[in-house]
Structure formats: structure tokens, C-alpha cells
Write an enzyme that holds these catalytic residues in place. Structure first.
Site, PDB file in Angstrom:
ATOM      1  N   GLY A   1       6.725  72.956  23.872  1.00  0.00           N
ATOM      2  CA  GLY A   1       5.819  74.088  23.699  1.00  0.00           C
ATOM      3  C   GLY A   1       6.581  75.395  23.580  1.00  0.00           C
ATOM      4  N   ARG A   2       5.971  76.326  22.861  1.00  0.00           N
ATOM      5  CA  ARG A   2       6.545  77.665  22.727  1.00  0.00           C
ATOM      6  C   ARG A   2       5.452  78.687  22.983  1.00  0.00           C
ATOM      7  NH1 ARG A   2      11.591  77.450  20.173  1.00  0.00           N
ATOM      8  NH2 ARG A   2      11.965  75.545  18.941  1.00  0.00           N
ATOM      9  N   GLY A   3       5.838  79.823  23.531  1.00  0.00           N
ATOM     10  CA  GLY A   3       4.906  80.913  23.771  1.00  0.00           C
ATOM     11  C   GLY A   3       5.650  82.228  23.803  1.00  0.00           C
ATOM     12  N   ALA A   4       4.889  83.307  24.012  1.00  0.00           N
ATOM     13  CA  ALA A   4       5.490  84.627  24.005  1.00  0.00           C
ATOM     14  C   ALA A   4       6.485  84.805  25.149  1.00  0.00           C
ATOM     15  CB  ALA A   4       4.407  85.699  24.092  1.00  0.00           C
TER      16      ALA A   4
ATOM     17  N   GLY B   1       8.441  82.340  26.369  1.00  0.00           N
ATOM     18  CA  GLY B   1       9.594  81.465  26.306  1.00  0.00           C
ATOM     19  C   GLY B   1       9.285  80.110  25.701  1.00  0.00           C
ATOM     20  N   THR B   2      10.261  79.217  25.794  1.00  0.00           N
ATOM     21  CA  THR B   2      10.168  77.866  25.239  1.00  0.00           C
ATOM     22  C   THR B   2      10.225  76.856  26.381  1.00  0.00           C
ATOM     23  OG1 THR B   2      11.283  78.571  23.218  1.00  0.00           O
ATOM     24  CG2 THR B   2      11.256  76.204  23.686  1.00  0.00           C
ATOM     25  N   VAL B   3       9.358  75.859  26.318  1.00  0.00           N
ATOM     26  CA  VAL B   3       9.351  74.796  27.330  1.00  0.00           C
ATOM     27  C   VAL B   3       9.993  73.554  26.726  1.00  0.00           C
ATOM     28  CG1 VAL B   3       7.952  73.336  28.829  1.00  0.00           C
ATOM     29  CG2 VAL B   3       7.280  75.715  28.415  1.00  0.00           C
TER      30      VAL B   3
ATOM     31  N   ASP C   1      -1.578  85.335  35.102  1.00  0.00           N
ATOM     32  CA  ASP C   1      -1.894  84.847  33.759  1.00  0.00           C
ATOM     33  C   ASP C   1      -2.636  83.520  33.826  1.00  0.00           C
ATOM     34  OD1 ASP C   1      -1.991  85.112  31.003  1.00  0.00           O
ATOM     35  OD2 ASP C   1      -0.068  84.115  30.665  1.00  0.00           O
TER      36      ASP C   1
END
Length: 573
Positions: free
Chosen positions: A17-20, A22-24, A137
Site C-alpha cells: 500500500g501507498r499513501g500520503a 508513506g509506503t507500507v 486520523d
């Protein structure tokens, strides 16, 4: 990057997964032979070297604090790695889909299933808040649901230590616009109640298919949160009153974690939340626009029958008034105090501040709307260390303080007045007179002087260093556990010189669970002893302190008990 070995033991295998933020990665812990998830934290662009260093240190510090959380509803943090000039957070690998994926693929959930998921997340938040950690969040994408409906809250790596302003740097506020509480949109710091609003918005989305204030862009969402009421849910059924309690605009009257968990458990088991949501109308799913049920003046009886005692026996040689105690940095429940409830008729004036706030956020929203995360420049209100940073004492619970520091500029007490005289009802023990503060009444020794500072109201003895303090800084969780955490932090902080805990005991304030911590510490005039009662009543948290010179404690112990037992949450203020 795939195949890279971190810290000599974690082999990166694939991106999950990726998000604002960071990357998992899915990775293999080669030392223990287990699969793990690793979050590569990405710091925002545009930060100076000093700001990046501060954010880096703060992320590591907060992730280590999150690693102390132990709850089945929290994704376990195993390790924190500082490598390649950025933090990597090693977590439990949960084989589950996010709630957002479940909603995208299958549509809204039945109320009972949504409540069961919410019950687990409420418990996770309650455990985090008791440790002084805020999530900031909570949203469907951060709730993982396994096949057996085990629900866990992830992404505590971007959580915030409550009251921590030492590494804030630029004061960026992180979170997803659609799930932000009104007080956060208005620029106030996050508090436990802010996480509870986000939980309510998440469960609203679970039953209705979208967030309460769903709009086409981030600015419109933020404007709706602070100016529009939440649309009544159509599919929530028995869950509707709980949603209304969680989405209460006033954070002081919002459902707390323990009450939310109990109400969600009832709905999940097929019952209603009758009697579990203060002020709720279970037929409409709304909350009354008055004080929570049962919070009226005098509705909470004293924990024990009051015992008449002589007035406080002041130390003869202590003729100089002692300044009231100041805040104690580093104690538990240092959540920044929320804004006071709006007085009747001022709603329009309060909302008028939204225009400049939204104008200031417009540029950031346009840039970041695609990522779905808003970085809100809130200036010094975040407690940053820059030259314009405001004093951070407002973010500290004032329970209790060393009492050796004179009142600093900008924190002057309200005009000192004697406590109210007379007791027309004749219900208080001898020597005590009725007094009042925001949301409470209490009996205080006759002639003691009233003052206020921050979230606290004080009554000080003009002839000694004794004082009564009622602190309204928000906190949540079990009062007994609250004091256990507070004790560790107060002892480690060092501001309470020679701190020694004498006892922690459970008690009650009416029907509400409470706990007393009794302890000693050294002030400039000698050893002081205090008893501090923590209770959450009517949606508000209180810490009620009575402190005396230790040498005078035994002869005045009944007075201490009487003052504490006359404390009544009144629902006023």
C-alpha cells in the site's frame, strides 16, 4: 528496493500500500522467522533541514510510544528503525481488508456489524488515550477487518503524544478532511474527543456509504464540518443515537471512549443504546440541545456522607499567601483543553472565524486534495518551538503543580474573590461554603480566595500554602488506570520534587466510577500532601485536588474528605 535488508533483519518483499504518509511493505523478519508489515514514513516536501530533523525525531518518538500500546484492537508496533535518514515502523502484519475496501466492494454494513467493528475501535482508542497517545486520523482506510470480524486500528505511526509540543516544528496538522472534528478544523489542537468524532464519522460512513459531510473537494468538506449539522443517517437504525453522541459538535458533550464502547456493545448484541447515550432520543437518533441527562445541578450525590469538621487548621507561621500551583509538564492526560462551549446566542459569531481559516487552507487543499490528506498550517497553535510559538502550558494538565512559580505574564488569575459565603440550604459540612466553577459545584473552606488559570479554578488559603483545585483538562479512560499512568510520568518528569505516591483507590462520584491518588512532594515551604480525585461525569473529565502542608494533614483529613465529597458536576458552563 525489494529485497533490501533493514537493520540487518527485515527483508523487504513487496509493496502492499501507498499513501500520503508513506509506503507500507510486506517484509520478513529473518531473526524471528515471521512476516511483518513495515511502514516507510515519508516526510512532507518543502520542510527545511531543521524542520525535517524535528519531524524525523518526533515520528520516531511517537512510534516508540505507540509501541507501548497493547490492545487487541491496535495493530502491534514491533520495532522502529532509523535508517537512510527516515523512520521505518515495523508492525504486525494483519491479513485483513480495510473497512474502506469492504464498503467499496460490498456497500454499507448492517448497523449491528458496524457497531461491533466500532466497539473494538472504541476500545483501542480508549487504551491509546489512557497512555496519552492520540491517533488523529481515524477513518475507514485505517480500520482493518479480518475474516472473523476482528477489527484493528492501524497507522498509529502518525499518532501524536498528547500534550507533546517539543518537536512540533512547523505545527502541521495531519488528517483526512472528511473525518476531522470541528475543533480541529477551527485550528484547535487534537484531543481525545477529536478521535471520537472521527470514529463517529467512520461508523456513519459504514452504514450510510459515505462520510457525514461528503463533498466534492476538501475546502467544501471543511466548510460543511464547521457550519452544517450532520445529516440524519437513513440506514443506522439502533446505531443512530450513538452516531449522534459521537458527532456532537461540542467536544465537552461528545461521547467518551468508555461510554461509546458500552453503547456500541449494546447495539452489536441486538439491544438499543437506551440510557447509554446522555441526552439521546432513541426514536430520532439525535441528542438533545441541553446538558447531558443526569448532569443537572445536584444530580450527582456525594460519594460518602459528609462529616462536619472544624475549619482548616492553618499553619500559624505561614502568613504569606502561597501562589497557586502551575501546570506540570509531562503528566498524563495533557490533552490541550477544548474551547469552552458556546454560550447561547453566539453561534453565529463563533462560526464567523471559519472564513479566514478556510481562506488560509485553500491553497494547501488544492495542492493536496488528490492525496486526500490535508496538511494544515496552524502556526504557533500547535505549540511549535519557533520564535512566535505560544507558551505550551495550556496543553498541560494542571493536576497538581509545584506551586513555587509565580504566575507568569499572560496567565494571570481571574480577579481573586473570596469563596461564596453562607449556605442557605444548610447541606454542607461546618466550615465549608458553596462555590461554583465551569460545569461543577463544590464546598470550599470559608475565606479561601478564588482564582482561575487555564483549565483550572483554585481556592487558596490566605494563611498557608493549602489549596483546592478543580482542573478541567480533558482526559479519558478508567480513572484508576489514568492515575497509574499519571504517576509514572509525574515521577519521571521531576517537577514534583521528591514525589512519592501513598495510595491509589477506587471510589465513585454518584453513579460514575472515580479514583483517588494520594501523594506527597516537596515545595519551597516544605513537604506537601495531596489527594486528587479523577472522574468523568456528564461527558466532562475532572481532577479535584486538595493539598495541605503534610504536617497538618492528619488533623485535617476529614476536611479533605468533605471537600472532595461535596464536588458535584452540574452541567453548567
Amino acid at each position: 528496493m525489494e529485497g533490501r535488508l533493514l537493520a540487518g533483519r527485515y527483508r523487504l518483499e513487496s509493496v502492499v500500500g501507498r499513501g500520503a504518509m508513506g509506503t507500507v511493505w510486506r517484509a520478513r523478519d529473518e531473526t524471528l522467522g515471521r512476516d511483518v508489515a513495515i511502514k516507510e514514513v515519508v516526510l512532507p516536501d518543502g520542510l527545511s533541514d531543521e524542520e525535517r530533523a524535528n519531524r524525523h525525531r518526533r515520528t520516531l518518538r511517537e512510534a516508540r510510544a505507540s509501541a507501548a500500546l497493547s490492545h487487541p484492537g491496535v495493530v502491534t508496533v514491533h520495532d522502529v528503525v532509523d535508517e537512510d535518514d527516515r523512520p521505518w515502523i515495523v508492525m504486525e502484519l494483519v491479513r485483513a481488508r480495510s473497512l474502506q475496501e469492504i464498503l467499496d466492494e460490498g456497500g454499507p454494513l448492517p448497523p449491528a456489524r458496524a457497531a461491533e467493528i466500532g466497539r473494538q475501535i472504541a476500545g483501542a482508542l480508549r487504551a491509546a488515550h489512557a497512555m496519552g497517545v492520540l491517533h488523529r486520523d481515524v477513518k475507514p482506510a485505517n480500520v482493518l477487518v479480518a475474516e472473523d470480524d476482528r477489527a484493528v486500528l492501524t497507522d498509529f505511526g502518525i499518532a501524536q503524544l498528547a500534550g507533546d509540543a517539543t518537536l512540533t516544528g512547523t505545527g502541521l496538522l495531519i488528517g483526512s478532511p472528511a473525518y476531522m472534528a470541528p475543533e480541529r478544523v477551527n485550528g484547535d489542537p487534537a484531543i481525545p474527543a477529536s478521535d471520537m468524532w472521527a470514529l463517529g464519522a467512520t461508523l456513519y460512513a459504514a452504514t450510510e456509504g459515505r462520510a457525514p459531510h461528503h463533498r466534492g473537494d476538501a475546502v467544501a468538506v471543511l466548510a460543511a464540518i464547521v457550519t452544517k449539522d450532520v445529516p440524519p443517517p437513513r440506514n443506522a437504525g439502533p446505531l443512530a443515537p450513538v452516531l449522534a453522541g459521537l458527532l456532537e459538535r461540542d467536544p465537552a458533550r461528545r461521547l467518551t471512549g468508555d461510554r461509546a464502547e458500552e453503547a456500541l456493545k449494546a447495539v452489536a448484541s441486538g439491544r438499543t443504546a437506551d440510557g447509554l447515550v446522555p441526552g439521546a432520543d432513541t426514536t430520532t437518533g439525535t441528542t438533545a440541545g441541553t446538558a447531558p441527562a443526569g448532569a443537572g445541578a445536584g444530580s450527582v450525590p456525594a460519594a460518602h456522607p459528609a462529616q462536619p469538621v472544624p475549619p482548616y487548621a492553618a499553619t500559624p507561621y505561614a502568613a504569606t499567601p502561597h501562589p497557586p500551583p502551575g501546570p506540570v509538564p509531562g503528566t498524563t492526560a495533557q490533552y490541550p483543553p477544548s474551547a469552552a462551549p458556546e454560550p447561547p446566542g453566539e453561534e453565529g459569531r463563533a462560526r464567523s472565524v471559519v472564513v479566514p481559516i478556510l481562506a488560509g487552507a485553500a491553497v494547501a487543499a488544492v495542492i493536496l486534495a488528490v492525496a486526500g490528506v490535508l496538511l494544515w498550517p496552524d502556526g504557533s497553535s500547535g505549540g511549535g518551538e519557533g520564535p512566535q510559538a505560544k507558551p505550551t502550558t495550556v496543553a498541560k494538565q494542571s493536576t497538581p503543580g509545584p506551586g513555587d512559580t509565580p504566575t507568569s505574564p499572560g496567565t494571570e488569575p481571574a480577579s481573586a474573590e473570596p469563596a461564596s459565603t453562607g449556605d442557605p440550604d444548610g447541606t454542607l459540612p461546618a466550615g465549608l461554603v458553596p462555590a461554583r466553577g465551569p460545569g461543577f459545584t463544590i464546598g470550599v473552606p470559608r475565606g479561601w480566595k478564588r482564582s482561575a488559570r487555564g483549565a483550572s479554578v483554585f481556592w487558596t488559603d490566605p494563611a498557608s500554602s493549602a489549596y483546592v483545585q478543580v482542573d478541567g483538562t480533558p482526559w479519558s479512560g478508567d480513572p484508576y488506570e489514568h492515575w497509574l499512568v499519571w504517576e509514572r510520568q509525574a515521577a519521571a518528569d521531576g517537577r514534583l520534587k521528591d514525589f512519592e505516591r501513598l495510595s491509589i483507590t477506587r471510589t465513585r462520584v454518584g453513579d460514575e466510577p472515580a479514583a483517588d491518588i494520594e501523594f506527597t512532594w516537596t515545595r519551597s515551604d516544605g513537604l506537601t500532601r495531596a489527594r486528587d480525585r479523577g472522574v468523568i461525569a456528564g461527558g466532562r473529565s475532572y481532577a479535584v485536588v486538595v493539598a495541605l502542608p503534610a504536617a497538618r494533614w492528619n488533623e485535617n483529613e476529614a476536611l479533605v474528605k468533605n471537600v472532595l465529597d461535596t464536588f458535584r458536576p452540574s452541567g453548567v458552563g
